[in-house]
Design a protein around this motif. Structure first.
Motif, PDB file in Angstrom:
ATOM      1  N   ALA A  17      20.847  35.540   3.185  1.00 18.53           N
ATOM      2  CA  ALA A  17      21.779  36.855   2.922  1.00 18.53           C
ATOM      3  C   ALA A  17      22.431  36.264   3.683  1.00 18.53           C
ATOM      4  O   ALA A  17      23.975  37.028   4.483  1.00 18.53           O
ATOM      5  CB  ALA A  17      21.088  38.008   3.856  1.00 18.53           C
ATOM      6  N   ASP A  62      25.993  34.111   6.102  1.00 17.39           N
ATOM      7  CA  ASP A  62      27.203  33.453   4.911  1.00 17.39           C
ATOM      8  C   ASP A  62      26.702  32.089   5.516  1.00 17.39           C
ATOM      9  O   ASP A  62      26.236  31.774   5.491  1.00 17.39           O
ATOM     10  CB  ASP A  62      28.340  33.467   5.854  1.00 17.39           C
ATOM     11  CG  ASP A  62      28.817  35.035   6.359  1.00 17.39           C
ATOM     12  OD1 ASP A  62      29.163  35.848   5.561  1.00 17.39           O
ATOM     13  OD2 ASP A  62      29.672  35.129   7.163  1.00 17.39           O
ATOM     14  N   ASP A 101      24.891  36.479   0.319  1.00 16.72           N
ATOM     15  CA  ASP A 101      24.956  37.808   0.384  1.00 16.72           C
ATOM     16  C   ASP A 101      23.606  38.551  -0.288  1.00 16.72           C
ATOM     17  O   ASP A 101      23.304  39.484   0.149  1.00 16.72           O
ATOM     18  CB  ASP A 101      25.933  37.940  -0.566  1.00 16.72           C
ATOM     19  CG  ASP A 101      25.301  37.836  -2.382  1.00 16.72           C
ATOM     20  OD1 ASP A 101      24.694  37.269  -2.302  1.00 16.72           O
ATOM     21  OD2 ASP A 101      25.888  38.422  -3.044  1.00 16.72           O
ATOM     22  N   GLU A 106      21.756  38.505  -2.585  1.00 20.24           N
ATOM     23  CA  GLU A 106      21.994  39.310  -3.563  1.00 20.24           C
ATOM     24  C   GLU A 106      20.964  38.762  -4.557  1.00 20.24           C
ATOM     25  O   GLU A 106      20.374  39.388  -6.115  1.00 20.24           O
ATOM     26  CB  GLU A 106      22.741  39.737  -4.349  1.00 20.24           C
ATOM     27  CG  GLU A 106      22.832  41.106  -3.759  1.00 20.24           C
ATOM     28  CD  GLU A 106      22.037  42.245  -3.421  1.00 20.24           C
ATOM     29  OE1 GLU A 106      21.793  43.233  -5.070  1.00 20.24           O
ATOM     30  OE2 GLU A 106      21.029  42.339  -2.111  1.00 20.24           O
TER      31      GLU A 106
END
Length: 267
Positions: free
Chosen positions: A168, A170, A173, A175
């Motif tokens: 999650a 950088d 994200d 997802e």
């Protein structure tokens, strides 16, 4: 390579994302999108934040056990287990309805050695945990989604390993499922200080915060979307090296307790 300074960097909550710049080495998206036996662990961490980790269903008598990292359950800043935690199998871009899609965690099982009042270096070898899930609509998570086999030490350096999780920080994200793969390597004396000796090392992998607890899988079968869990994601250097924590022989007792606990009925 000295890995003594590897922090618990693949952190449990979004507030603790440690990577400040995109690493040079990228993990790849999982080609099939998701794996039915691998998922995302999510909870309300307060202040508008979500706690984020990864985990994998493992074959257990009660059909309701997920393997993950102990630091996903508790840490020095949050010594108690979080409340209202959900495991979402085959998660894919569904954060807003994780409660509806997920299986609620009924109990947390961490080893005695995971004592968060002690120094990280002393407890890091115990960075594994098992979650017992509630049943859902009268069925266990294993009945619906399948399960992986669970291996205990010793782990031999044979074949490749795939490390899966939901990074999650950088440039990710959180997802979608990502992975790294490479030759299996066990850290010996002289390669790392005591906290990481016995851990599994994978280089050229930038899985970041959120992928904690994700499975280190071997012998993956695409038909059943399962394999053998050798370890769970524990720490990362932030420079393309990650370490998985295998399950020592004493973890058998913890796993037996998690797998024997009757999974309460959920919604």
């Amino acid at each position: 390579m000295n890995l003594a300074r590897l922090p618990i960097a693949i952190a449990a909550t979004t507030a603790a994302l440690f990577v400040t710049a995109p690493p040079a080495v990228a993990a790849d998206p999982w080609a099939q999108g998701t794996v039915s036996t691998v998922g995302k662990i999510i909870w309300d961490a307060g202040g508008g934040r979500l706690g984020l980790c990864s985990g994998a269903i493992v074959d257990a008598p009660n059909g309701s056990v997920v393997a993950t990292a102990a630091h996903c359950v508790s840490g020095d800043e949050s010594p108690g287990a979080p409340g209202d935690v959900y495991f979402v199998p085959a998660y894919d871009h569904g954060r807003e309805h994780y409660r509806e899609d997920g299986w609620r965690v009924a109990a947390f099982h961490t080893p005695e050695g995971w004592d968060t009042t002690r120094e990280t270096s002393a407890i890091l070898p115990h960075d594994y945990a098992f979650l017992t899930l509630e049943a859902k609509d009268g069925r266990t998570v294993q009945e619906v989604w399948g399960a992986n086999a669970l291996a205990f030490e010793p782990v031999t350096e044979e074949g490749e390993v795939a490390v899966l999780g939901y990074p999650a920080a950088d440039p990710y994200d959180g997802e979608s499922l990502h992975y790294c793969a490479g030759d299996l390597r066990v850290l010996d004396q002289g390669e790392a200080e005591a906290a990481n000796v016995g851990g599994l090392l994978l280089e050229e992998c930038d899985l970041t915060a959120g992928s904690s607890g994700g499975p280190w899988l071997q012998d993956y079968d695409q038909a059943t979307e399962s394999g053998t869990v050798l370890a769970v994601m524990s720490v990362g250097s932030g420079e393309g090296q990650v370490v998985g924590r295998p399950f020592p022989d004493e973890a058998r007792t913890l796993f037996t307790a998690a797998g024997a606990e009757r999974a309460p009925a959920g919604g």
